[in-house]
Design a protein around this motif. Sequence first.
Motif, PDB file in Angstrom:
ATOM      1  N   LYS A 128     -43.429 -93.575  -9.678  1.00  0.00           N
ATOM      2  CA  LYS A 128     -44.161 -94.808  -9.414  1.00  0.00           C
ATOM      3  C   LYS A 128     -45.606 -94.474  -9.057  1.00  0.00           C
ATOM      4  N   HIS A 129     -45.772 -93.426  -8.249  1.00  0.00           N
ATOM      5  CA  HIS A 129     -47.090 -92.931  -7.882  1.00  0.00           C
ATOM      6  C   HIS A 129     -47.223 -91.510  -8.432  1.00  0.00           C
ATOM      7  N   LYS A 130     -48.099 -91.316  -9.381  1.00  0.00           N
ATOM      8  CA  LYS A 130     -48.266 -90.000  -9.989  1.00  0.00           C
ATOM      9  C   LYS A 130     -49.017 -89.069  -9.030  1.00  0.00           C
ATOM     10  N   PRO A 131     -48.755 -87.770  -9.106  1.00  0.00           N
ATOM     11  CA  PRO A 131     -49.506 -86.831  -8.271  1.00  0.00           C
ATOM     12  C   PRO A 131     -50.983 -86.851  -8.637  1.00  0.00           C
ATOM     13  N   TYR A 132     -51.825 -86.807  -7.602  1.00  0.00           N
ATOM     14  CA  TYR A 132     -53.263 -86.828  -7.874  1.00  0.00           C
ATOM     15  C   TYR A 132     -53.777 -85.436  -8.213  1.00  0.00           C
ATOM     16  N   ALA A 133     -52.972 -84.384  -7.875  1.00  0.00           N
ATOM     17  CA  ALA A 133     -53.427 -83.017  -8.110  1.00  0.00           C
ATOM     18  C   ALA A 133     -52.234 -82.096  -8.330  1.00  0.00           C
ATOM     19  N   ASN A 134     -52.503 -80.992  -8.998  1.00  0.00           N
ATOM     20  CA  ASN A 134     -51.524 -79.916  -9.189  1.00  0.00           C
ATOM     21  C   ASN A 134     -52.231 -78.620  -8.814  1.00  0.00           C
ATOM     22  N   GLN A 135     -51.704 -77.966  -7.790  1.00  0.00           N
ATOM     23  CA  GLN A 135     -52.343 -76.756  -7.260  1.00  0.00           C
ATOM     24  C   GLN A 135     -51.610 -75.535  -7.792  1.00  0.00           C
ATOM     25  N   ILE A 136     -52.342 -74.646  -8.460  1.00  0.00           N
ATOM     26  CA  ILE A 136     -51.746 -73.502  -9.146  1.00  0.00           C
ATOM     27  C   ILE A 136     -52.149 -72.200  -8.459  1.00  0.00           C
ATOM     28  N   ASN A 137     -51.170 -71.313  -8.275  1.00  0.00           N
ATOM     29  CA  ASN A 137     -51.422 -69.988  -7.709  1.00  0.00           C
ATOM     30  C   ASN A 137     -51.834 -69.041  -8.832  1.00  0.00           C
ATOM     31  N   LEU A 138     -53.099 -68.673  -8.843  1.00  0.00           N
ATOM     32  CA  LEU A 138     -53.589 -67.812  -9.911  1.00  0.00           C
ATOM     33  C   LEU A 138     -53.100 -66.375  -9.759  1.00  0.00           C
ATOM     34  N   GLY A 139     -52.546 -66.046  -8.580  1.00  0.00           N
ATOM     35  CA  GLY A 139     -51.954 -64.726  -8.419  1.00  0.00           C
ATOM     36  C   GLY A 139     -50.657 -64.589  -9.188  1.00  0.00           C
ATOM     37  N   VAL A 140     -49.997 -65.719  -9.436  1.00  0.00           N
ATOM     38  CA  VAL A 140     -48.744 -65.731 -10.199  1.00  0.00           C
ATOM     39  C   VAL A 140     -49.025 -66.101 -11.653  1.00  0.00           C
TER      40      VAL A 140
END
Length: 296
Positions: free
Chosen positions: A199-211
Motif C-alpha cells: 500500500k505504501h511503497k518503500p521510499y528508499a533501498n539501502q545497499i551494502n556495497l561491501g557485499v
Amino acid sequence: MSAESQDVTQSKSELILKPFFSKATEILFYTGNTLALFKVLKKTNSTITDEVIEYMSMILQAIRTNMDMKQHQEDSYVKLISVQDDEHSTASNGATPGVSIDNEQLTREDMKFSVKIFLRSLEPEILTHTINAVLNELKENYVESVMISLPNYGAQLTLTEFIPLWRIIEDFIDKQKILSAGVCDFMLPLLSDLCDSAKHKPYANQINLGVCCSIPEELNKYVKENNIQLLTHSDPIDVINESEFQQTIREYCHEYDSLNWKPCSVVRYSSVIANRGIIKSKGFLIYAKRELRMVQ
C-alpha cells in the motif's frame, strides 16, 4: 593505567553473588543521547558492533555500581537506561516545544528523526515492540523515516516472509507515527514484488556495497523508474550476536543474568536540525529475549 580503568577492572573482577534480574525474559538497553558520551565517541574506526557493546558495558557498569540489587529481581521485563539519560529524562528529544540549542528555540517541525532497525527475527511482534519502544523512549509521537534491515536473511528472504513485517510498517504510516519507510539490501525481484504488493511503497533501498560491489543495472533502472532512492551503507551482516550479547552481560553481572539471551533487534537513531544537517542526538536501543530456565 588510569584510575577510571582501574575502577572498571576492579568492578569486573568483583564476585557477584546473586543475579540482578533472575526472572527477566525480556531486556531493553537504551543508551540515551550518545553525543554526551565523549569518552566513547573519541574512539576512531569503531564499528556499530563496537559501539553497541561499549554502550551496553557502560550501562551495566553503572548499574553494577549504583543499583539496588533487588530493583529488578522480580521483573520479567527489564529496561536498562544510560545513567546520563536517566538523570536528564526531563530533557526532551523534541517532544517539548521550544527546545533550546545555542540559545536558539527549535520546534518539533525543525527536527528530523531517522531510525534504522536491524531485525534478527521475522516475528511481527518483535518489530511492533521495537517501533513502540523507539517512540516511547524518544518521547516522540512520530519519526520521519525508518529503514528496515534483515541482514541475517540476505538473498534468501522471500516476499511471503517479509510482507507481514511491511504490513506493520504500513499500519504505523497510516497512523502517522512513521512518515516514510525504506528497506535494506533488496534486489530484484524482491523489491519489485514488494512494490507490487504494498500500500505504501518503500521510499528508499539501502545497499551494502561491501557485499554487492556494484549496483546491478536492472536494479538501478527499476528504482529510477519507480522514484525509489538508492542509498548505500557499510553496516555489518550481524550487529551483535548471541555470544557477544551474553558475554557483555556476563562481564558485569551474575552468570545466570547472561544465560540464553537472543538479541531480537538493534535500533540506531539520530535527529538532525532540518535543512541544516546539524546532529542534535543519536543513540541505540537493543532488545533481547530469552527462555527462562529456573535454577533448581
